[in-house]
Design a protein around this motif. Structure first.
Motif, short mmCIF file in Angstrom:
data_model
loop_
_atom_site.label_atom_id
_atom_site.label_comp_id
_atom_site.label_asym_id
_atom_site.label_seq_id
_atom_site.Cartn_x
_atom_site.Cartn_y
_atom_site.Cartn_z
N ASP A 93 -13.50 1.26 9.42
CA ASP A 93 -12.11 0.92 9.09
C ASP A 93 -12.08 -0.07 7.93
N LYS A 94 -10.94 -0.73 7.75
CA LYS A 94 -10.77 -1.62 6.60
C LYS A 94 -11.72 -2.81 6.60
N TYR A 140 -14.09 -2.66 3.87
CA TYR A 140 -13.58 -3.19 2.60
C TYR A 140 -13.52 -4.72 2.63
N ALA A 158 0.81 -1.23 0.00
CA ALA A 158 0.00 0.00 0.00
C ALA A 158 0.84 1.28 0.00
N ASN A 178 -5.40 8.02 4.54
CA ASN A 178 -4.54 7.33 5.51
C ASN A 178 -3.35 8.18 5.91
N TYR A 212 -14.12 6.25 5.07
CA TYR A 212 -12.78 6.76 5.41
C TYR A 212 -12.81 8.30 5.48
N LYS A 231 -7.68 7.03 -1.18
CA LYS A 231 -7.41 6.27 0.04
C LYS A 231 -6.07 6.65 0.64
N ALA A 246 -6.47 -7.01 1.17
CA ALA A 246 -6.90 -7.72 2.38
C ALA A 246 -6.69 -9.21 2.16
N ASP A 264 -6.52 1.63 7.71
CA ASP A 264 -6.10 0.32 7.21
C ASP A 264 -5.51 -0.55 8.31
N SER A 265 -5.01 0.07 9.37
CA SER A 265 -4.28 -0.71 10.38
C SER A 265 -4.97 -0.69 11.75
N ILE A 313 -5.39 -0.90 -2.04
CA ILE A 313 -5.88 -1.49 -0.79
C ILE A 313 -5.91 -3.00 -0.98
#
Ligand code: ATP
Ligand code: TYD
Length: 239
Positions: free
Chosen positions: A210-211, A214, A12, A50, A225, A46, A34, A196-197, A32
């Motif tokens: 949050d992620k 997604y 990322a 972030n 976001y 994105k 996952a 993302d974290s 992004i």
């Protein structure tokens, strides 16, 4: 500060050398991913979201005595940071049981963890980031016992500070991941702290912010976001 050479292209972010050998530029890209890279997309803006949240948190943490790698932003998705020798650990602090903790252990989703848990995974994609313990970390020489003690202390202090900040904005910090690095004998908080974290739940509605939106296709990821950035960096709502 100008980017010179691409040093690392991660999933990322991209990392560039600069004219100053002690500084790097991190580019927050719109990629992004996952499930170990199994799900991938490009979501416009994105990277900016972030980067903005990470910079905001790093400044707040610095003001509260945490050493971070953050210097400044060049533009909305390029951050100047201190060059660190990264320690390949994913240091996760958990306040509420969720995610892999619930999948792998008999915790009930949403159960409070008091005191918070520090869980450390090996940052090694090829091995699917297995969970470590202190003995394995020291045996693999990933960190010394003294460094590990310092990292855990910093991780819990970051958790205390961010939980309190987010709570003021009506958000529960469920869990989050940090990466640390060293410059000489000093340990710094590196990488990013962003949607993302982190796992974030709306305090009132329990909605994911949050992620996970997604990962599990719970809604319009970028709209959420964007809203989270406005909330976190905006005025306090819930004292
Ligand atoms: P993930 O963290 O999601 O497993 P990744 O390793 O592909 O994925 P990215 O975030 O895309 O990570 O890439 C950023 C890279 O920059 C990581 O390897 C991270 O450890 C490294 N990094 C972060 N901060 C610094 C720093 N201050 N100095 C040197 N390297 C850094
Ligand atoms: P975890 O519950 O272990 O994994 P998953 O999100 O797959 O259920 O994640 C705990 C927290 O750490 C969560 O907020 C996401 C973050 N995290 C990362 O940012 N990167 C990672 O590689 C891992 C394992 C977790």
């Amino acid at each position: 500060m100008k980017c010179k050479q691409l040093l690392v292209k991660g999933k990322a972010k991209s990392v560039y050398s600069t004219d100053d050998r002690h500084k790097l530029v991190i580019e927050f890209r719109d990629d992004i991913t996952a499930f170990d890279g199994g799900k991938k997309d490009v979501l416009k803006n994105k990277g900016n979201y972030n980067a903005e949240v990470s910079a905001f948190f790093f400044e707040y943490l610095e003001q509260n005595g945490i050493r971070t790698h953050f210097f400044t932003m060049v533009d909305p998705h390029h951050m100047v940071v201190r060059k660190l020798e990264m320690i390949p650990l994913e240091v996760i602090v958990r306040n509420i049981a969720a995610g892999s903790l619930v999948r792998n252990y008999p915790f009930r989703e949403g159960a409070p963890l008091n005191p918070p848990l520090v869980v450390i995974d090996y940052k090694d994609d090829a091995r699917h980031d297995p969970m470590l313990n202190d003995e394995i970390i020291v045996a693999l020489k990933l960190a010394t016992p003294a460094e590990l003690k310092k990292i855990k202390k910093m991780a819990l202090e970051v958790n205390r500070l961010l939980s309190s900040l987010l709570s003021d904005h009506g958000i529960t910090l469920v869990d989050f991941k940090m990466e640390f690095g060293r410059q000489g004998k000093t340990i710094y908080l590196g990488d990013e702290i962003s949607m993302d974290s982190m796992r974030l739940w709306d305090k009132k509605t329990g909605e994911s912010l949050d992620k996970d939106v997604y990962r599990f296709e719970k809604g319009d990821v970028m709209a959420i976001y964007n809203r989270v950035v406005q909330r976190i960096t905006g005025p306090v709502m819930n004292k």
